[in-house]
Design a protein around this motif. Structure first.
Motif, PDB file in Angstrom:
ATOM      1  N   PHE A 143      41.421  -0.944  37.097  1.00  0.00           N
ATOM      2  CA  PHE A 143      41.023  -1.165  38.477  1.00  0.00           C
ATOM      3  C   PHE A 143      39.934  -0.160  38.843  1.00  0.00           C
ATOM      4  O   PHE A 143      40.147   1.052  38.792  1.00  0.00           O
ATOM      5  N   GLY A 144      38.765  -0.696  39.236  1.00  0.00           N
ATOM      6  CA  GLY A 144      37.644   0.168  39.563  1.00  0.00           C
ATOM      7  C   GLY A 144      37.571   0.561  41.016  1.00  0.00           C
ATOM      8  O   GLY A 144      36.816   1.440  41.408  1.00  0.00           O
ATOM      9  N   GLY A 167      47.871 -11.955  31.202  1.00  0.00           N
ATOM     10  CA  GLY A 167      48.804 -11.476  32.220  1.00  0.00           C
ATOM     11  C   GLY A 167      48.616 -10.018  32.582  1.00  0.00           C
ATOM     12  O   GLY A 167      49.269  -9.516  33.503  1.00  0.00           O
ATOM     13  N   ASN A 168      47.717  -9.307  31.895  1.00  0.00           N
ATOM     14  CA  ASN A 168      47.551  -7.870  32.141  1.00  0.00           C
ATOM     15  C   ASN A 168      47.130  -7.564  33.578  1.00  0.00           C
ATOM     16  O   ASN A 168      47.682  -6.653  34.213  1.00  0.00           O
ATOM     17  N   THR A 169      46.164  -8.319  34.086  1.00  0.00           N
ATOM     18  CA  THR A 169      45.679  -8.050  35.440  1.00  0.00           C
ATOM     19  C   THR A 169      46.762  -8.322  36.473  1.00  0.00           C
ATOM     20  O   THR A 169      46.976  -7.522  37.397  1.00  0.00           O
ATOM     21  N   MET A 170      47.455  -9.441  36.330  1.00  0.00           N
ATOM     22  CA  MET A 170      48.497  -9.803  37.290  1.00  0.00           C
ATOM     23  C   MET A 170      49.624  -8.771  37.282  1.00  0.00           C
ATOM     24  O   MET A 170      50.095  -8.327  38.337  1.00  0.00           O
ATOM     25  N   TYR A 176      51.017  -2.232  41.148  1.00  0.00           N
ATOM     26  CA  TYR A 176      50.393  -1.358  42.142  1.00  0.00           C
ATOM     27  C   TYR A 176      51.003  -1.589  43.523  1.00  0.00           C
ATOM     28  O   TYR A 176      51.316  -0.629  44.244  1.00  0.00           O
ATOM     29  N   TYR A 177      51.167  -2.827  43.913  1.00  0.00           N
ATOM     30  CA  TYR A 177      51.743  -3.113  45.231  1.00  0.00           C
ATOM     31  C   TYR A 177      53.173  -2.592  45.325  1.00  0.00           C
ATOM     32  O   TYR A 177      53.572  -2.041  46.357  1.00  0.00           O
ATOM     33  N   LYS A 178      53.935  -2.757  44.271  1.00  0.00           N
ATOM     34  CA  LYS A 178      55.325  -2.300  44.308  1.00  0.00           C
ATOM     35  C   LYS A 178      55.427  -0.778  44.390  1.00  0.00           C
ATOM     36  O   LYS A 178      56.295  -0.240  45.095  1.00  0.00           O
TER      37      LYS A 178
END
Length: 263
Positions: A143-144, A167-170, A176-178
């Motif tokens: 994530f930049g 699936g890496n990005t998802m 991150y949100y969690k």
């Protein structure tokens, strides 16, 4: 809740919904062809994601009964319109996973306003890039930068990402949100045009509660015996990614074709 759309039968579990629509499937195939170029590409993406977010909202959001007057009520006051609709008393966040998800997220963000008050709808932005090794094989996501506009407490957090490949990005985005954004969210919902068996396994292993909606399952590098079986029956033998982790038969890089930028 009852499903409002026919789905492909599979054994990936109840969290996975692969929409079985001749219209949407045909339009997605058109998007994946060499003959499809801008501005047709983004027009097709808009139609596909308008349908996909509508299906997800019907199935995943709270529904309420209503009755109201119409323009005919002055003449027939005892005959009110009665029906069901998406309840306005809920929140939603559409997450732009740039760059393939930028336009799909904008479509979903706009669509959510048809049912929810503007105060309850938000769009977040995350710039994500593949991390690859010397052989162009994906090893993770980086994530930049990001713009996240608040908490996700009791919100439907929606990730409109066209290509569900590794699936890496998802997985990284939901992580991150969690871990870093106040919650908990009511639901995490992935909206993909195309998914692979590898993507489904990676996402559900990391986050088994995530709900996944897709318009097509690609497992084109599987053996014929596996292709002839029910999807998910031989999950470990299913293969939809080539050695560079691109989807087969796929449709090429959607981030490239949607932005007309091939870098």
């Amino acid at each position: 809740m009852a499903q409002f759309q026919q789905e492909l039968g599979h054994l990936y579990g109840p969290q996975v919904h692969i929409i079985d629509s001749p219209f949407l499937g045909g339009l997605l195939a058109r998007l994946c062809s060499h003959e499809s170029v801008q501005p047709e590409i983004n027009r097709i993406v808009e139609v596909l994601y308008t349908h996909l977010i509508s299906i997800a909202m019907n199935n995943e959001f709270d529904i309420e009964a209503f009755e109201q007057k119409t323009r005919m009520s002055d003449y027939h006051p005892d005959n009110l319109l009665k029906g069901h609709r998406v309840s306005a008393n809920q929140k939603a966040v559409s997450v732009n996973l740039a760059r393939a998800g930028t336009y799909p997220s904008h479509i979903c963000y706009n669509f959510l306003h048809f049912s929810l008050p503007y105060q309850n709808v938000r769009q977040d932005h995350i710039f994500s890039a593949r991390v690859t090794d010397s052989k162009d094989k994906v090893t993770g996501s980086e994530f930049g930068g990001m713009k996240i506009g608040g908490d996700v407490r009791d919100a439907h957090v929606i990730f409109p990402d066209p290509m569900g490949a590794t699936g890496n990005t998802m997985v990284t985005a939901i992580d991150y949100y969690k871990k870093h954004i106040a919650g908990p969210a009511k639901k995490f919902i992935a909206l993909n045009l195309i998914v692979t068996p590898e993507y489904l396994k990676a996402v559900l292993k990391a986050h088994p509660e995530v709900v996944i909606y897709a318009l097509r399952l690609d497992r084109g590098l599987s053996s014929q015996a596996v292709l002839d079986s029910t999807p998910g029956q031989y999950w470990d033998q299913e293969k939809g990614l080539n050695e560079k982790h691109y989807i087969v038969p796929g449709g090429g890089g959607f981030g490239e074709i949607m932005n007309n930028s091939f870098v």
